[in-house]
Design an enzyme around this catalytic site. Structure first.
Site, PDB file in Angstrom:
ATOM      1  N   ASP A  62       0.945  -1.213   0.019  1.00 61.42           N
ATOM      2  CA  ASP A  62      -0.032   0.145   0.030  1.00 61.42           C
ATOM      3  C   ASP A  62       0.683   1.008   0.131  1.00 61.42           C
ATOM      4  O   ASP A  62       1.845   1.479   0.929  1.00 61.42           O
ATOM      5  CB  ASP A  62      -0.893   0.211   1.260  1.00 61.42           C
ATOM      6  N   VAL A  63       0.810   2.046  -0.929  1.00 62.89           N
ATOM      7  CA  VAL A  63       1.860   3.236  -1.177  1.00 62.89           C
ATOM      8  C   VAL A  63       1.691   4.233  -0.163  1.00 62.89           C
ATOM      9  O   VAL A  63       2.655   4.907   0.121  1.00 62.89           O
ATOM     10  CB  VAL A  63       1.487   4.091  -2.556  1.00 62.89           C
ATOM     11  N   ASN A  89       2.480   6.273 -10.025  1.00 60.87           N
ATOM     12  CA  ASN A  89       1.198   6.221 -10.783  1.00 60.87           C
ATOM     13  C   ASN A  89       0.033   6.134  -9.866  1.00 60.87           C
ATOM     14  O   ASN A  89      -1.255   6.311 -10.031  1.00 60.87           O
ATOM     15  CB  ASN A  89       1.339   4.987 -12.014  1.00 60.87           C
ATOM     16  N   TYR A 157      -9.159  14.970  -4.894  1.00 61.34           N
ATOM     17  CA  TYR A 157      -8.498  14.463  -6.065  1.00 61.34           C
ATOM     18  C   TYR A 157      -7.745  15.817  -6.520  1.00 61.34           C
ATOM     19  O   TYR A 157      -6.471  15.640  -6.793  1.00 61.34           O
ATOM     20  CB  TYR A 157      -9.307  13.768  -7.083  1.00 61.34           C
ATOM     21  N   LYS A 161      -3.657  16.258  -6.851  1.00 62.57           N
ATOM     22  CA  LYS A 161      -2.871  16.369  -8.219  1.00 62.57           C
ATOM     23  C   LYS A 161      -2.321  17.809  -8.497  1.00 62.57           C
ATOM     24  O   LYS A 161      -1.164  17.647  -8.971  1.00 62.57           O
ATOM     25  CB  LYS A 161      -3.848  16.030  -9.256  1.00 62.57           C
TER      26      LYS A 161
END
Length: 252
Positions: A62-63, A89, A157, A161
């Site tokens: 899990d990142v 990614n 989100y 980003k």
């Protein structure tokens, strides 16, 4: 050590863009460590390896988990001996709701995966790249076109980003002395399971629901491979790759 070619780590490698990029790199001769939460999906990616290409190594993690990320990169370094490329990614979304209705736990979940995750992975990659011989490497961050403009009801989100752009610039600056290049690719409407709903219609800024064009995810993989194969004295700092007809220029 099980390989001596160029070595890449791809996060979110069990599906979509991550899977397409991992397969493209492997076919080009990269040894590729596949990082993601779902080991079964990572193994599906590995099963599609091209004959004569590089080797795959499944590194489930899990990142957003610091310990798991460190273990995954150590596994890759131990297996392949070095790291030349990180494709940052992995990402996630929230349900599309107005900001005032967004639960704090959902905000934190998206920040953990979309921002803390790339930071943790970049940190591990940089440590390896600075210590290896020859020194250096390349990091490519998946920014999404939401790094430039938002969709409706996407505060978490979009914020993460936008933050990726700052992370990309900081890595580019701080990595310069150690021959570490950093790029950002902002992708719009690649045809994956995540964007399937765009084929039936998605909310627009003016309140309409509209079908949006999508592009073959293979074009993303080709673009990442192009950047990956540049010499370290050249860099694509930012790239926007999108379906030509999607409402991006002039959005809203």
């Amino acid at each position: 050590m099980i390989g001596n070619s160029r070595v890449a780590m791809v996060t979110g490698a069990g599906s979509g863009i991550g899977r397409a990029v991992a397969l493209k790199l492997q076919a080009d001769g990269f040894d590729v460590a596949l990082l993601g939460r779902r080991i079964a999906e990572l193994e599906k990616t590995a099963a599609d390896a091209a004959s004569g290409g590089g080797r795959f190594l499944v590194t489930p993690a899990d990142v957003s988990d610091e310990t798991a990320v460190h273990a995954a990169f150590e596994k890759a370094r131990s297996a392949f001996g070095r790291l030349d490329l990180l494709f940052n990614n992995a990402g996630t979304f929230t349900q599309g709701v107005p900001l005032e209705d967004l639960p704090l736990e959902e905000w934190k979940r998206v920040v953990d995966v979309n921002l803390t995750g790339p930071f943790l992975c970049a940190r591990e990659a940089i440590r390896i790249m600075k210590a290896q011989t020859p020194r250096g490497g390349r990091i490519i961050n998946n920014g999404s076109i939401s790094a430039q403009v938002p969709r409706p009801f996407s505060a978490a989100y979009t914020a993460t980003k936008h933050a990726i752009t700052g992370l990309t610039k900081s890595i580019s600056l701080d990595g310069r002395a150690d021959n570490i290049a950093c790029s950002q690719i902002d992708i719009g409407n690649a045809a994956t399971d995540v964007t399937a709903k765009m084929a039936s219609g998605i909310l627009q800024a003016d309140g309409r629901v509209m079908v949006e064009p999508r592009m073959d995810v293979a074009h993303v993989a080709d673009a990442v491979l192009y950047i990956a194969n540049l010499p370290l004295d050249a860099n694509v700092q930012f790239m926007t790759l999108m379906a030509t007809g999607m409402p991006f220029i002039g959005r809203g």
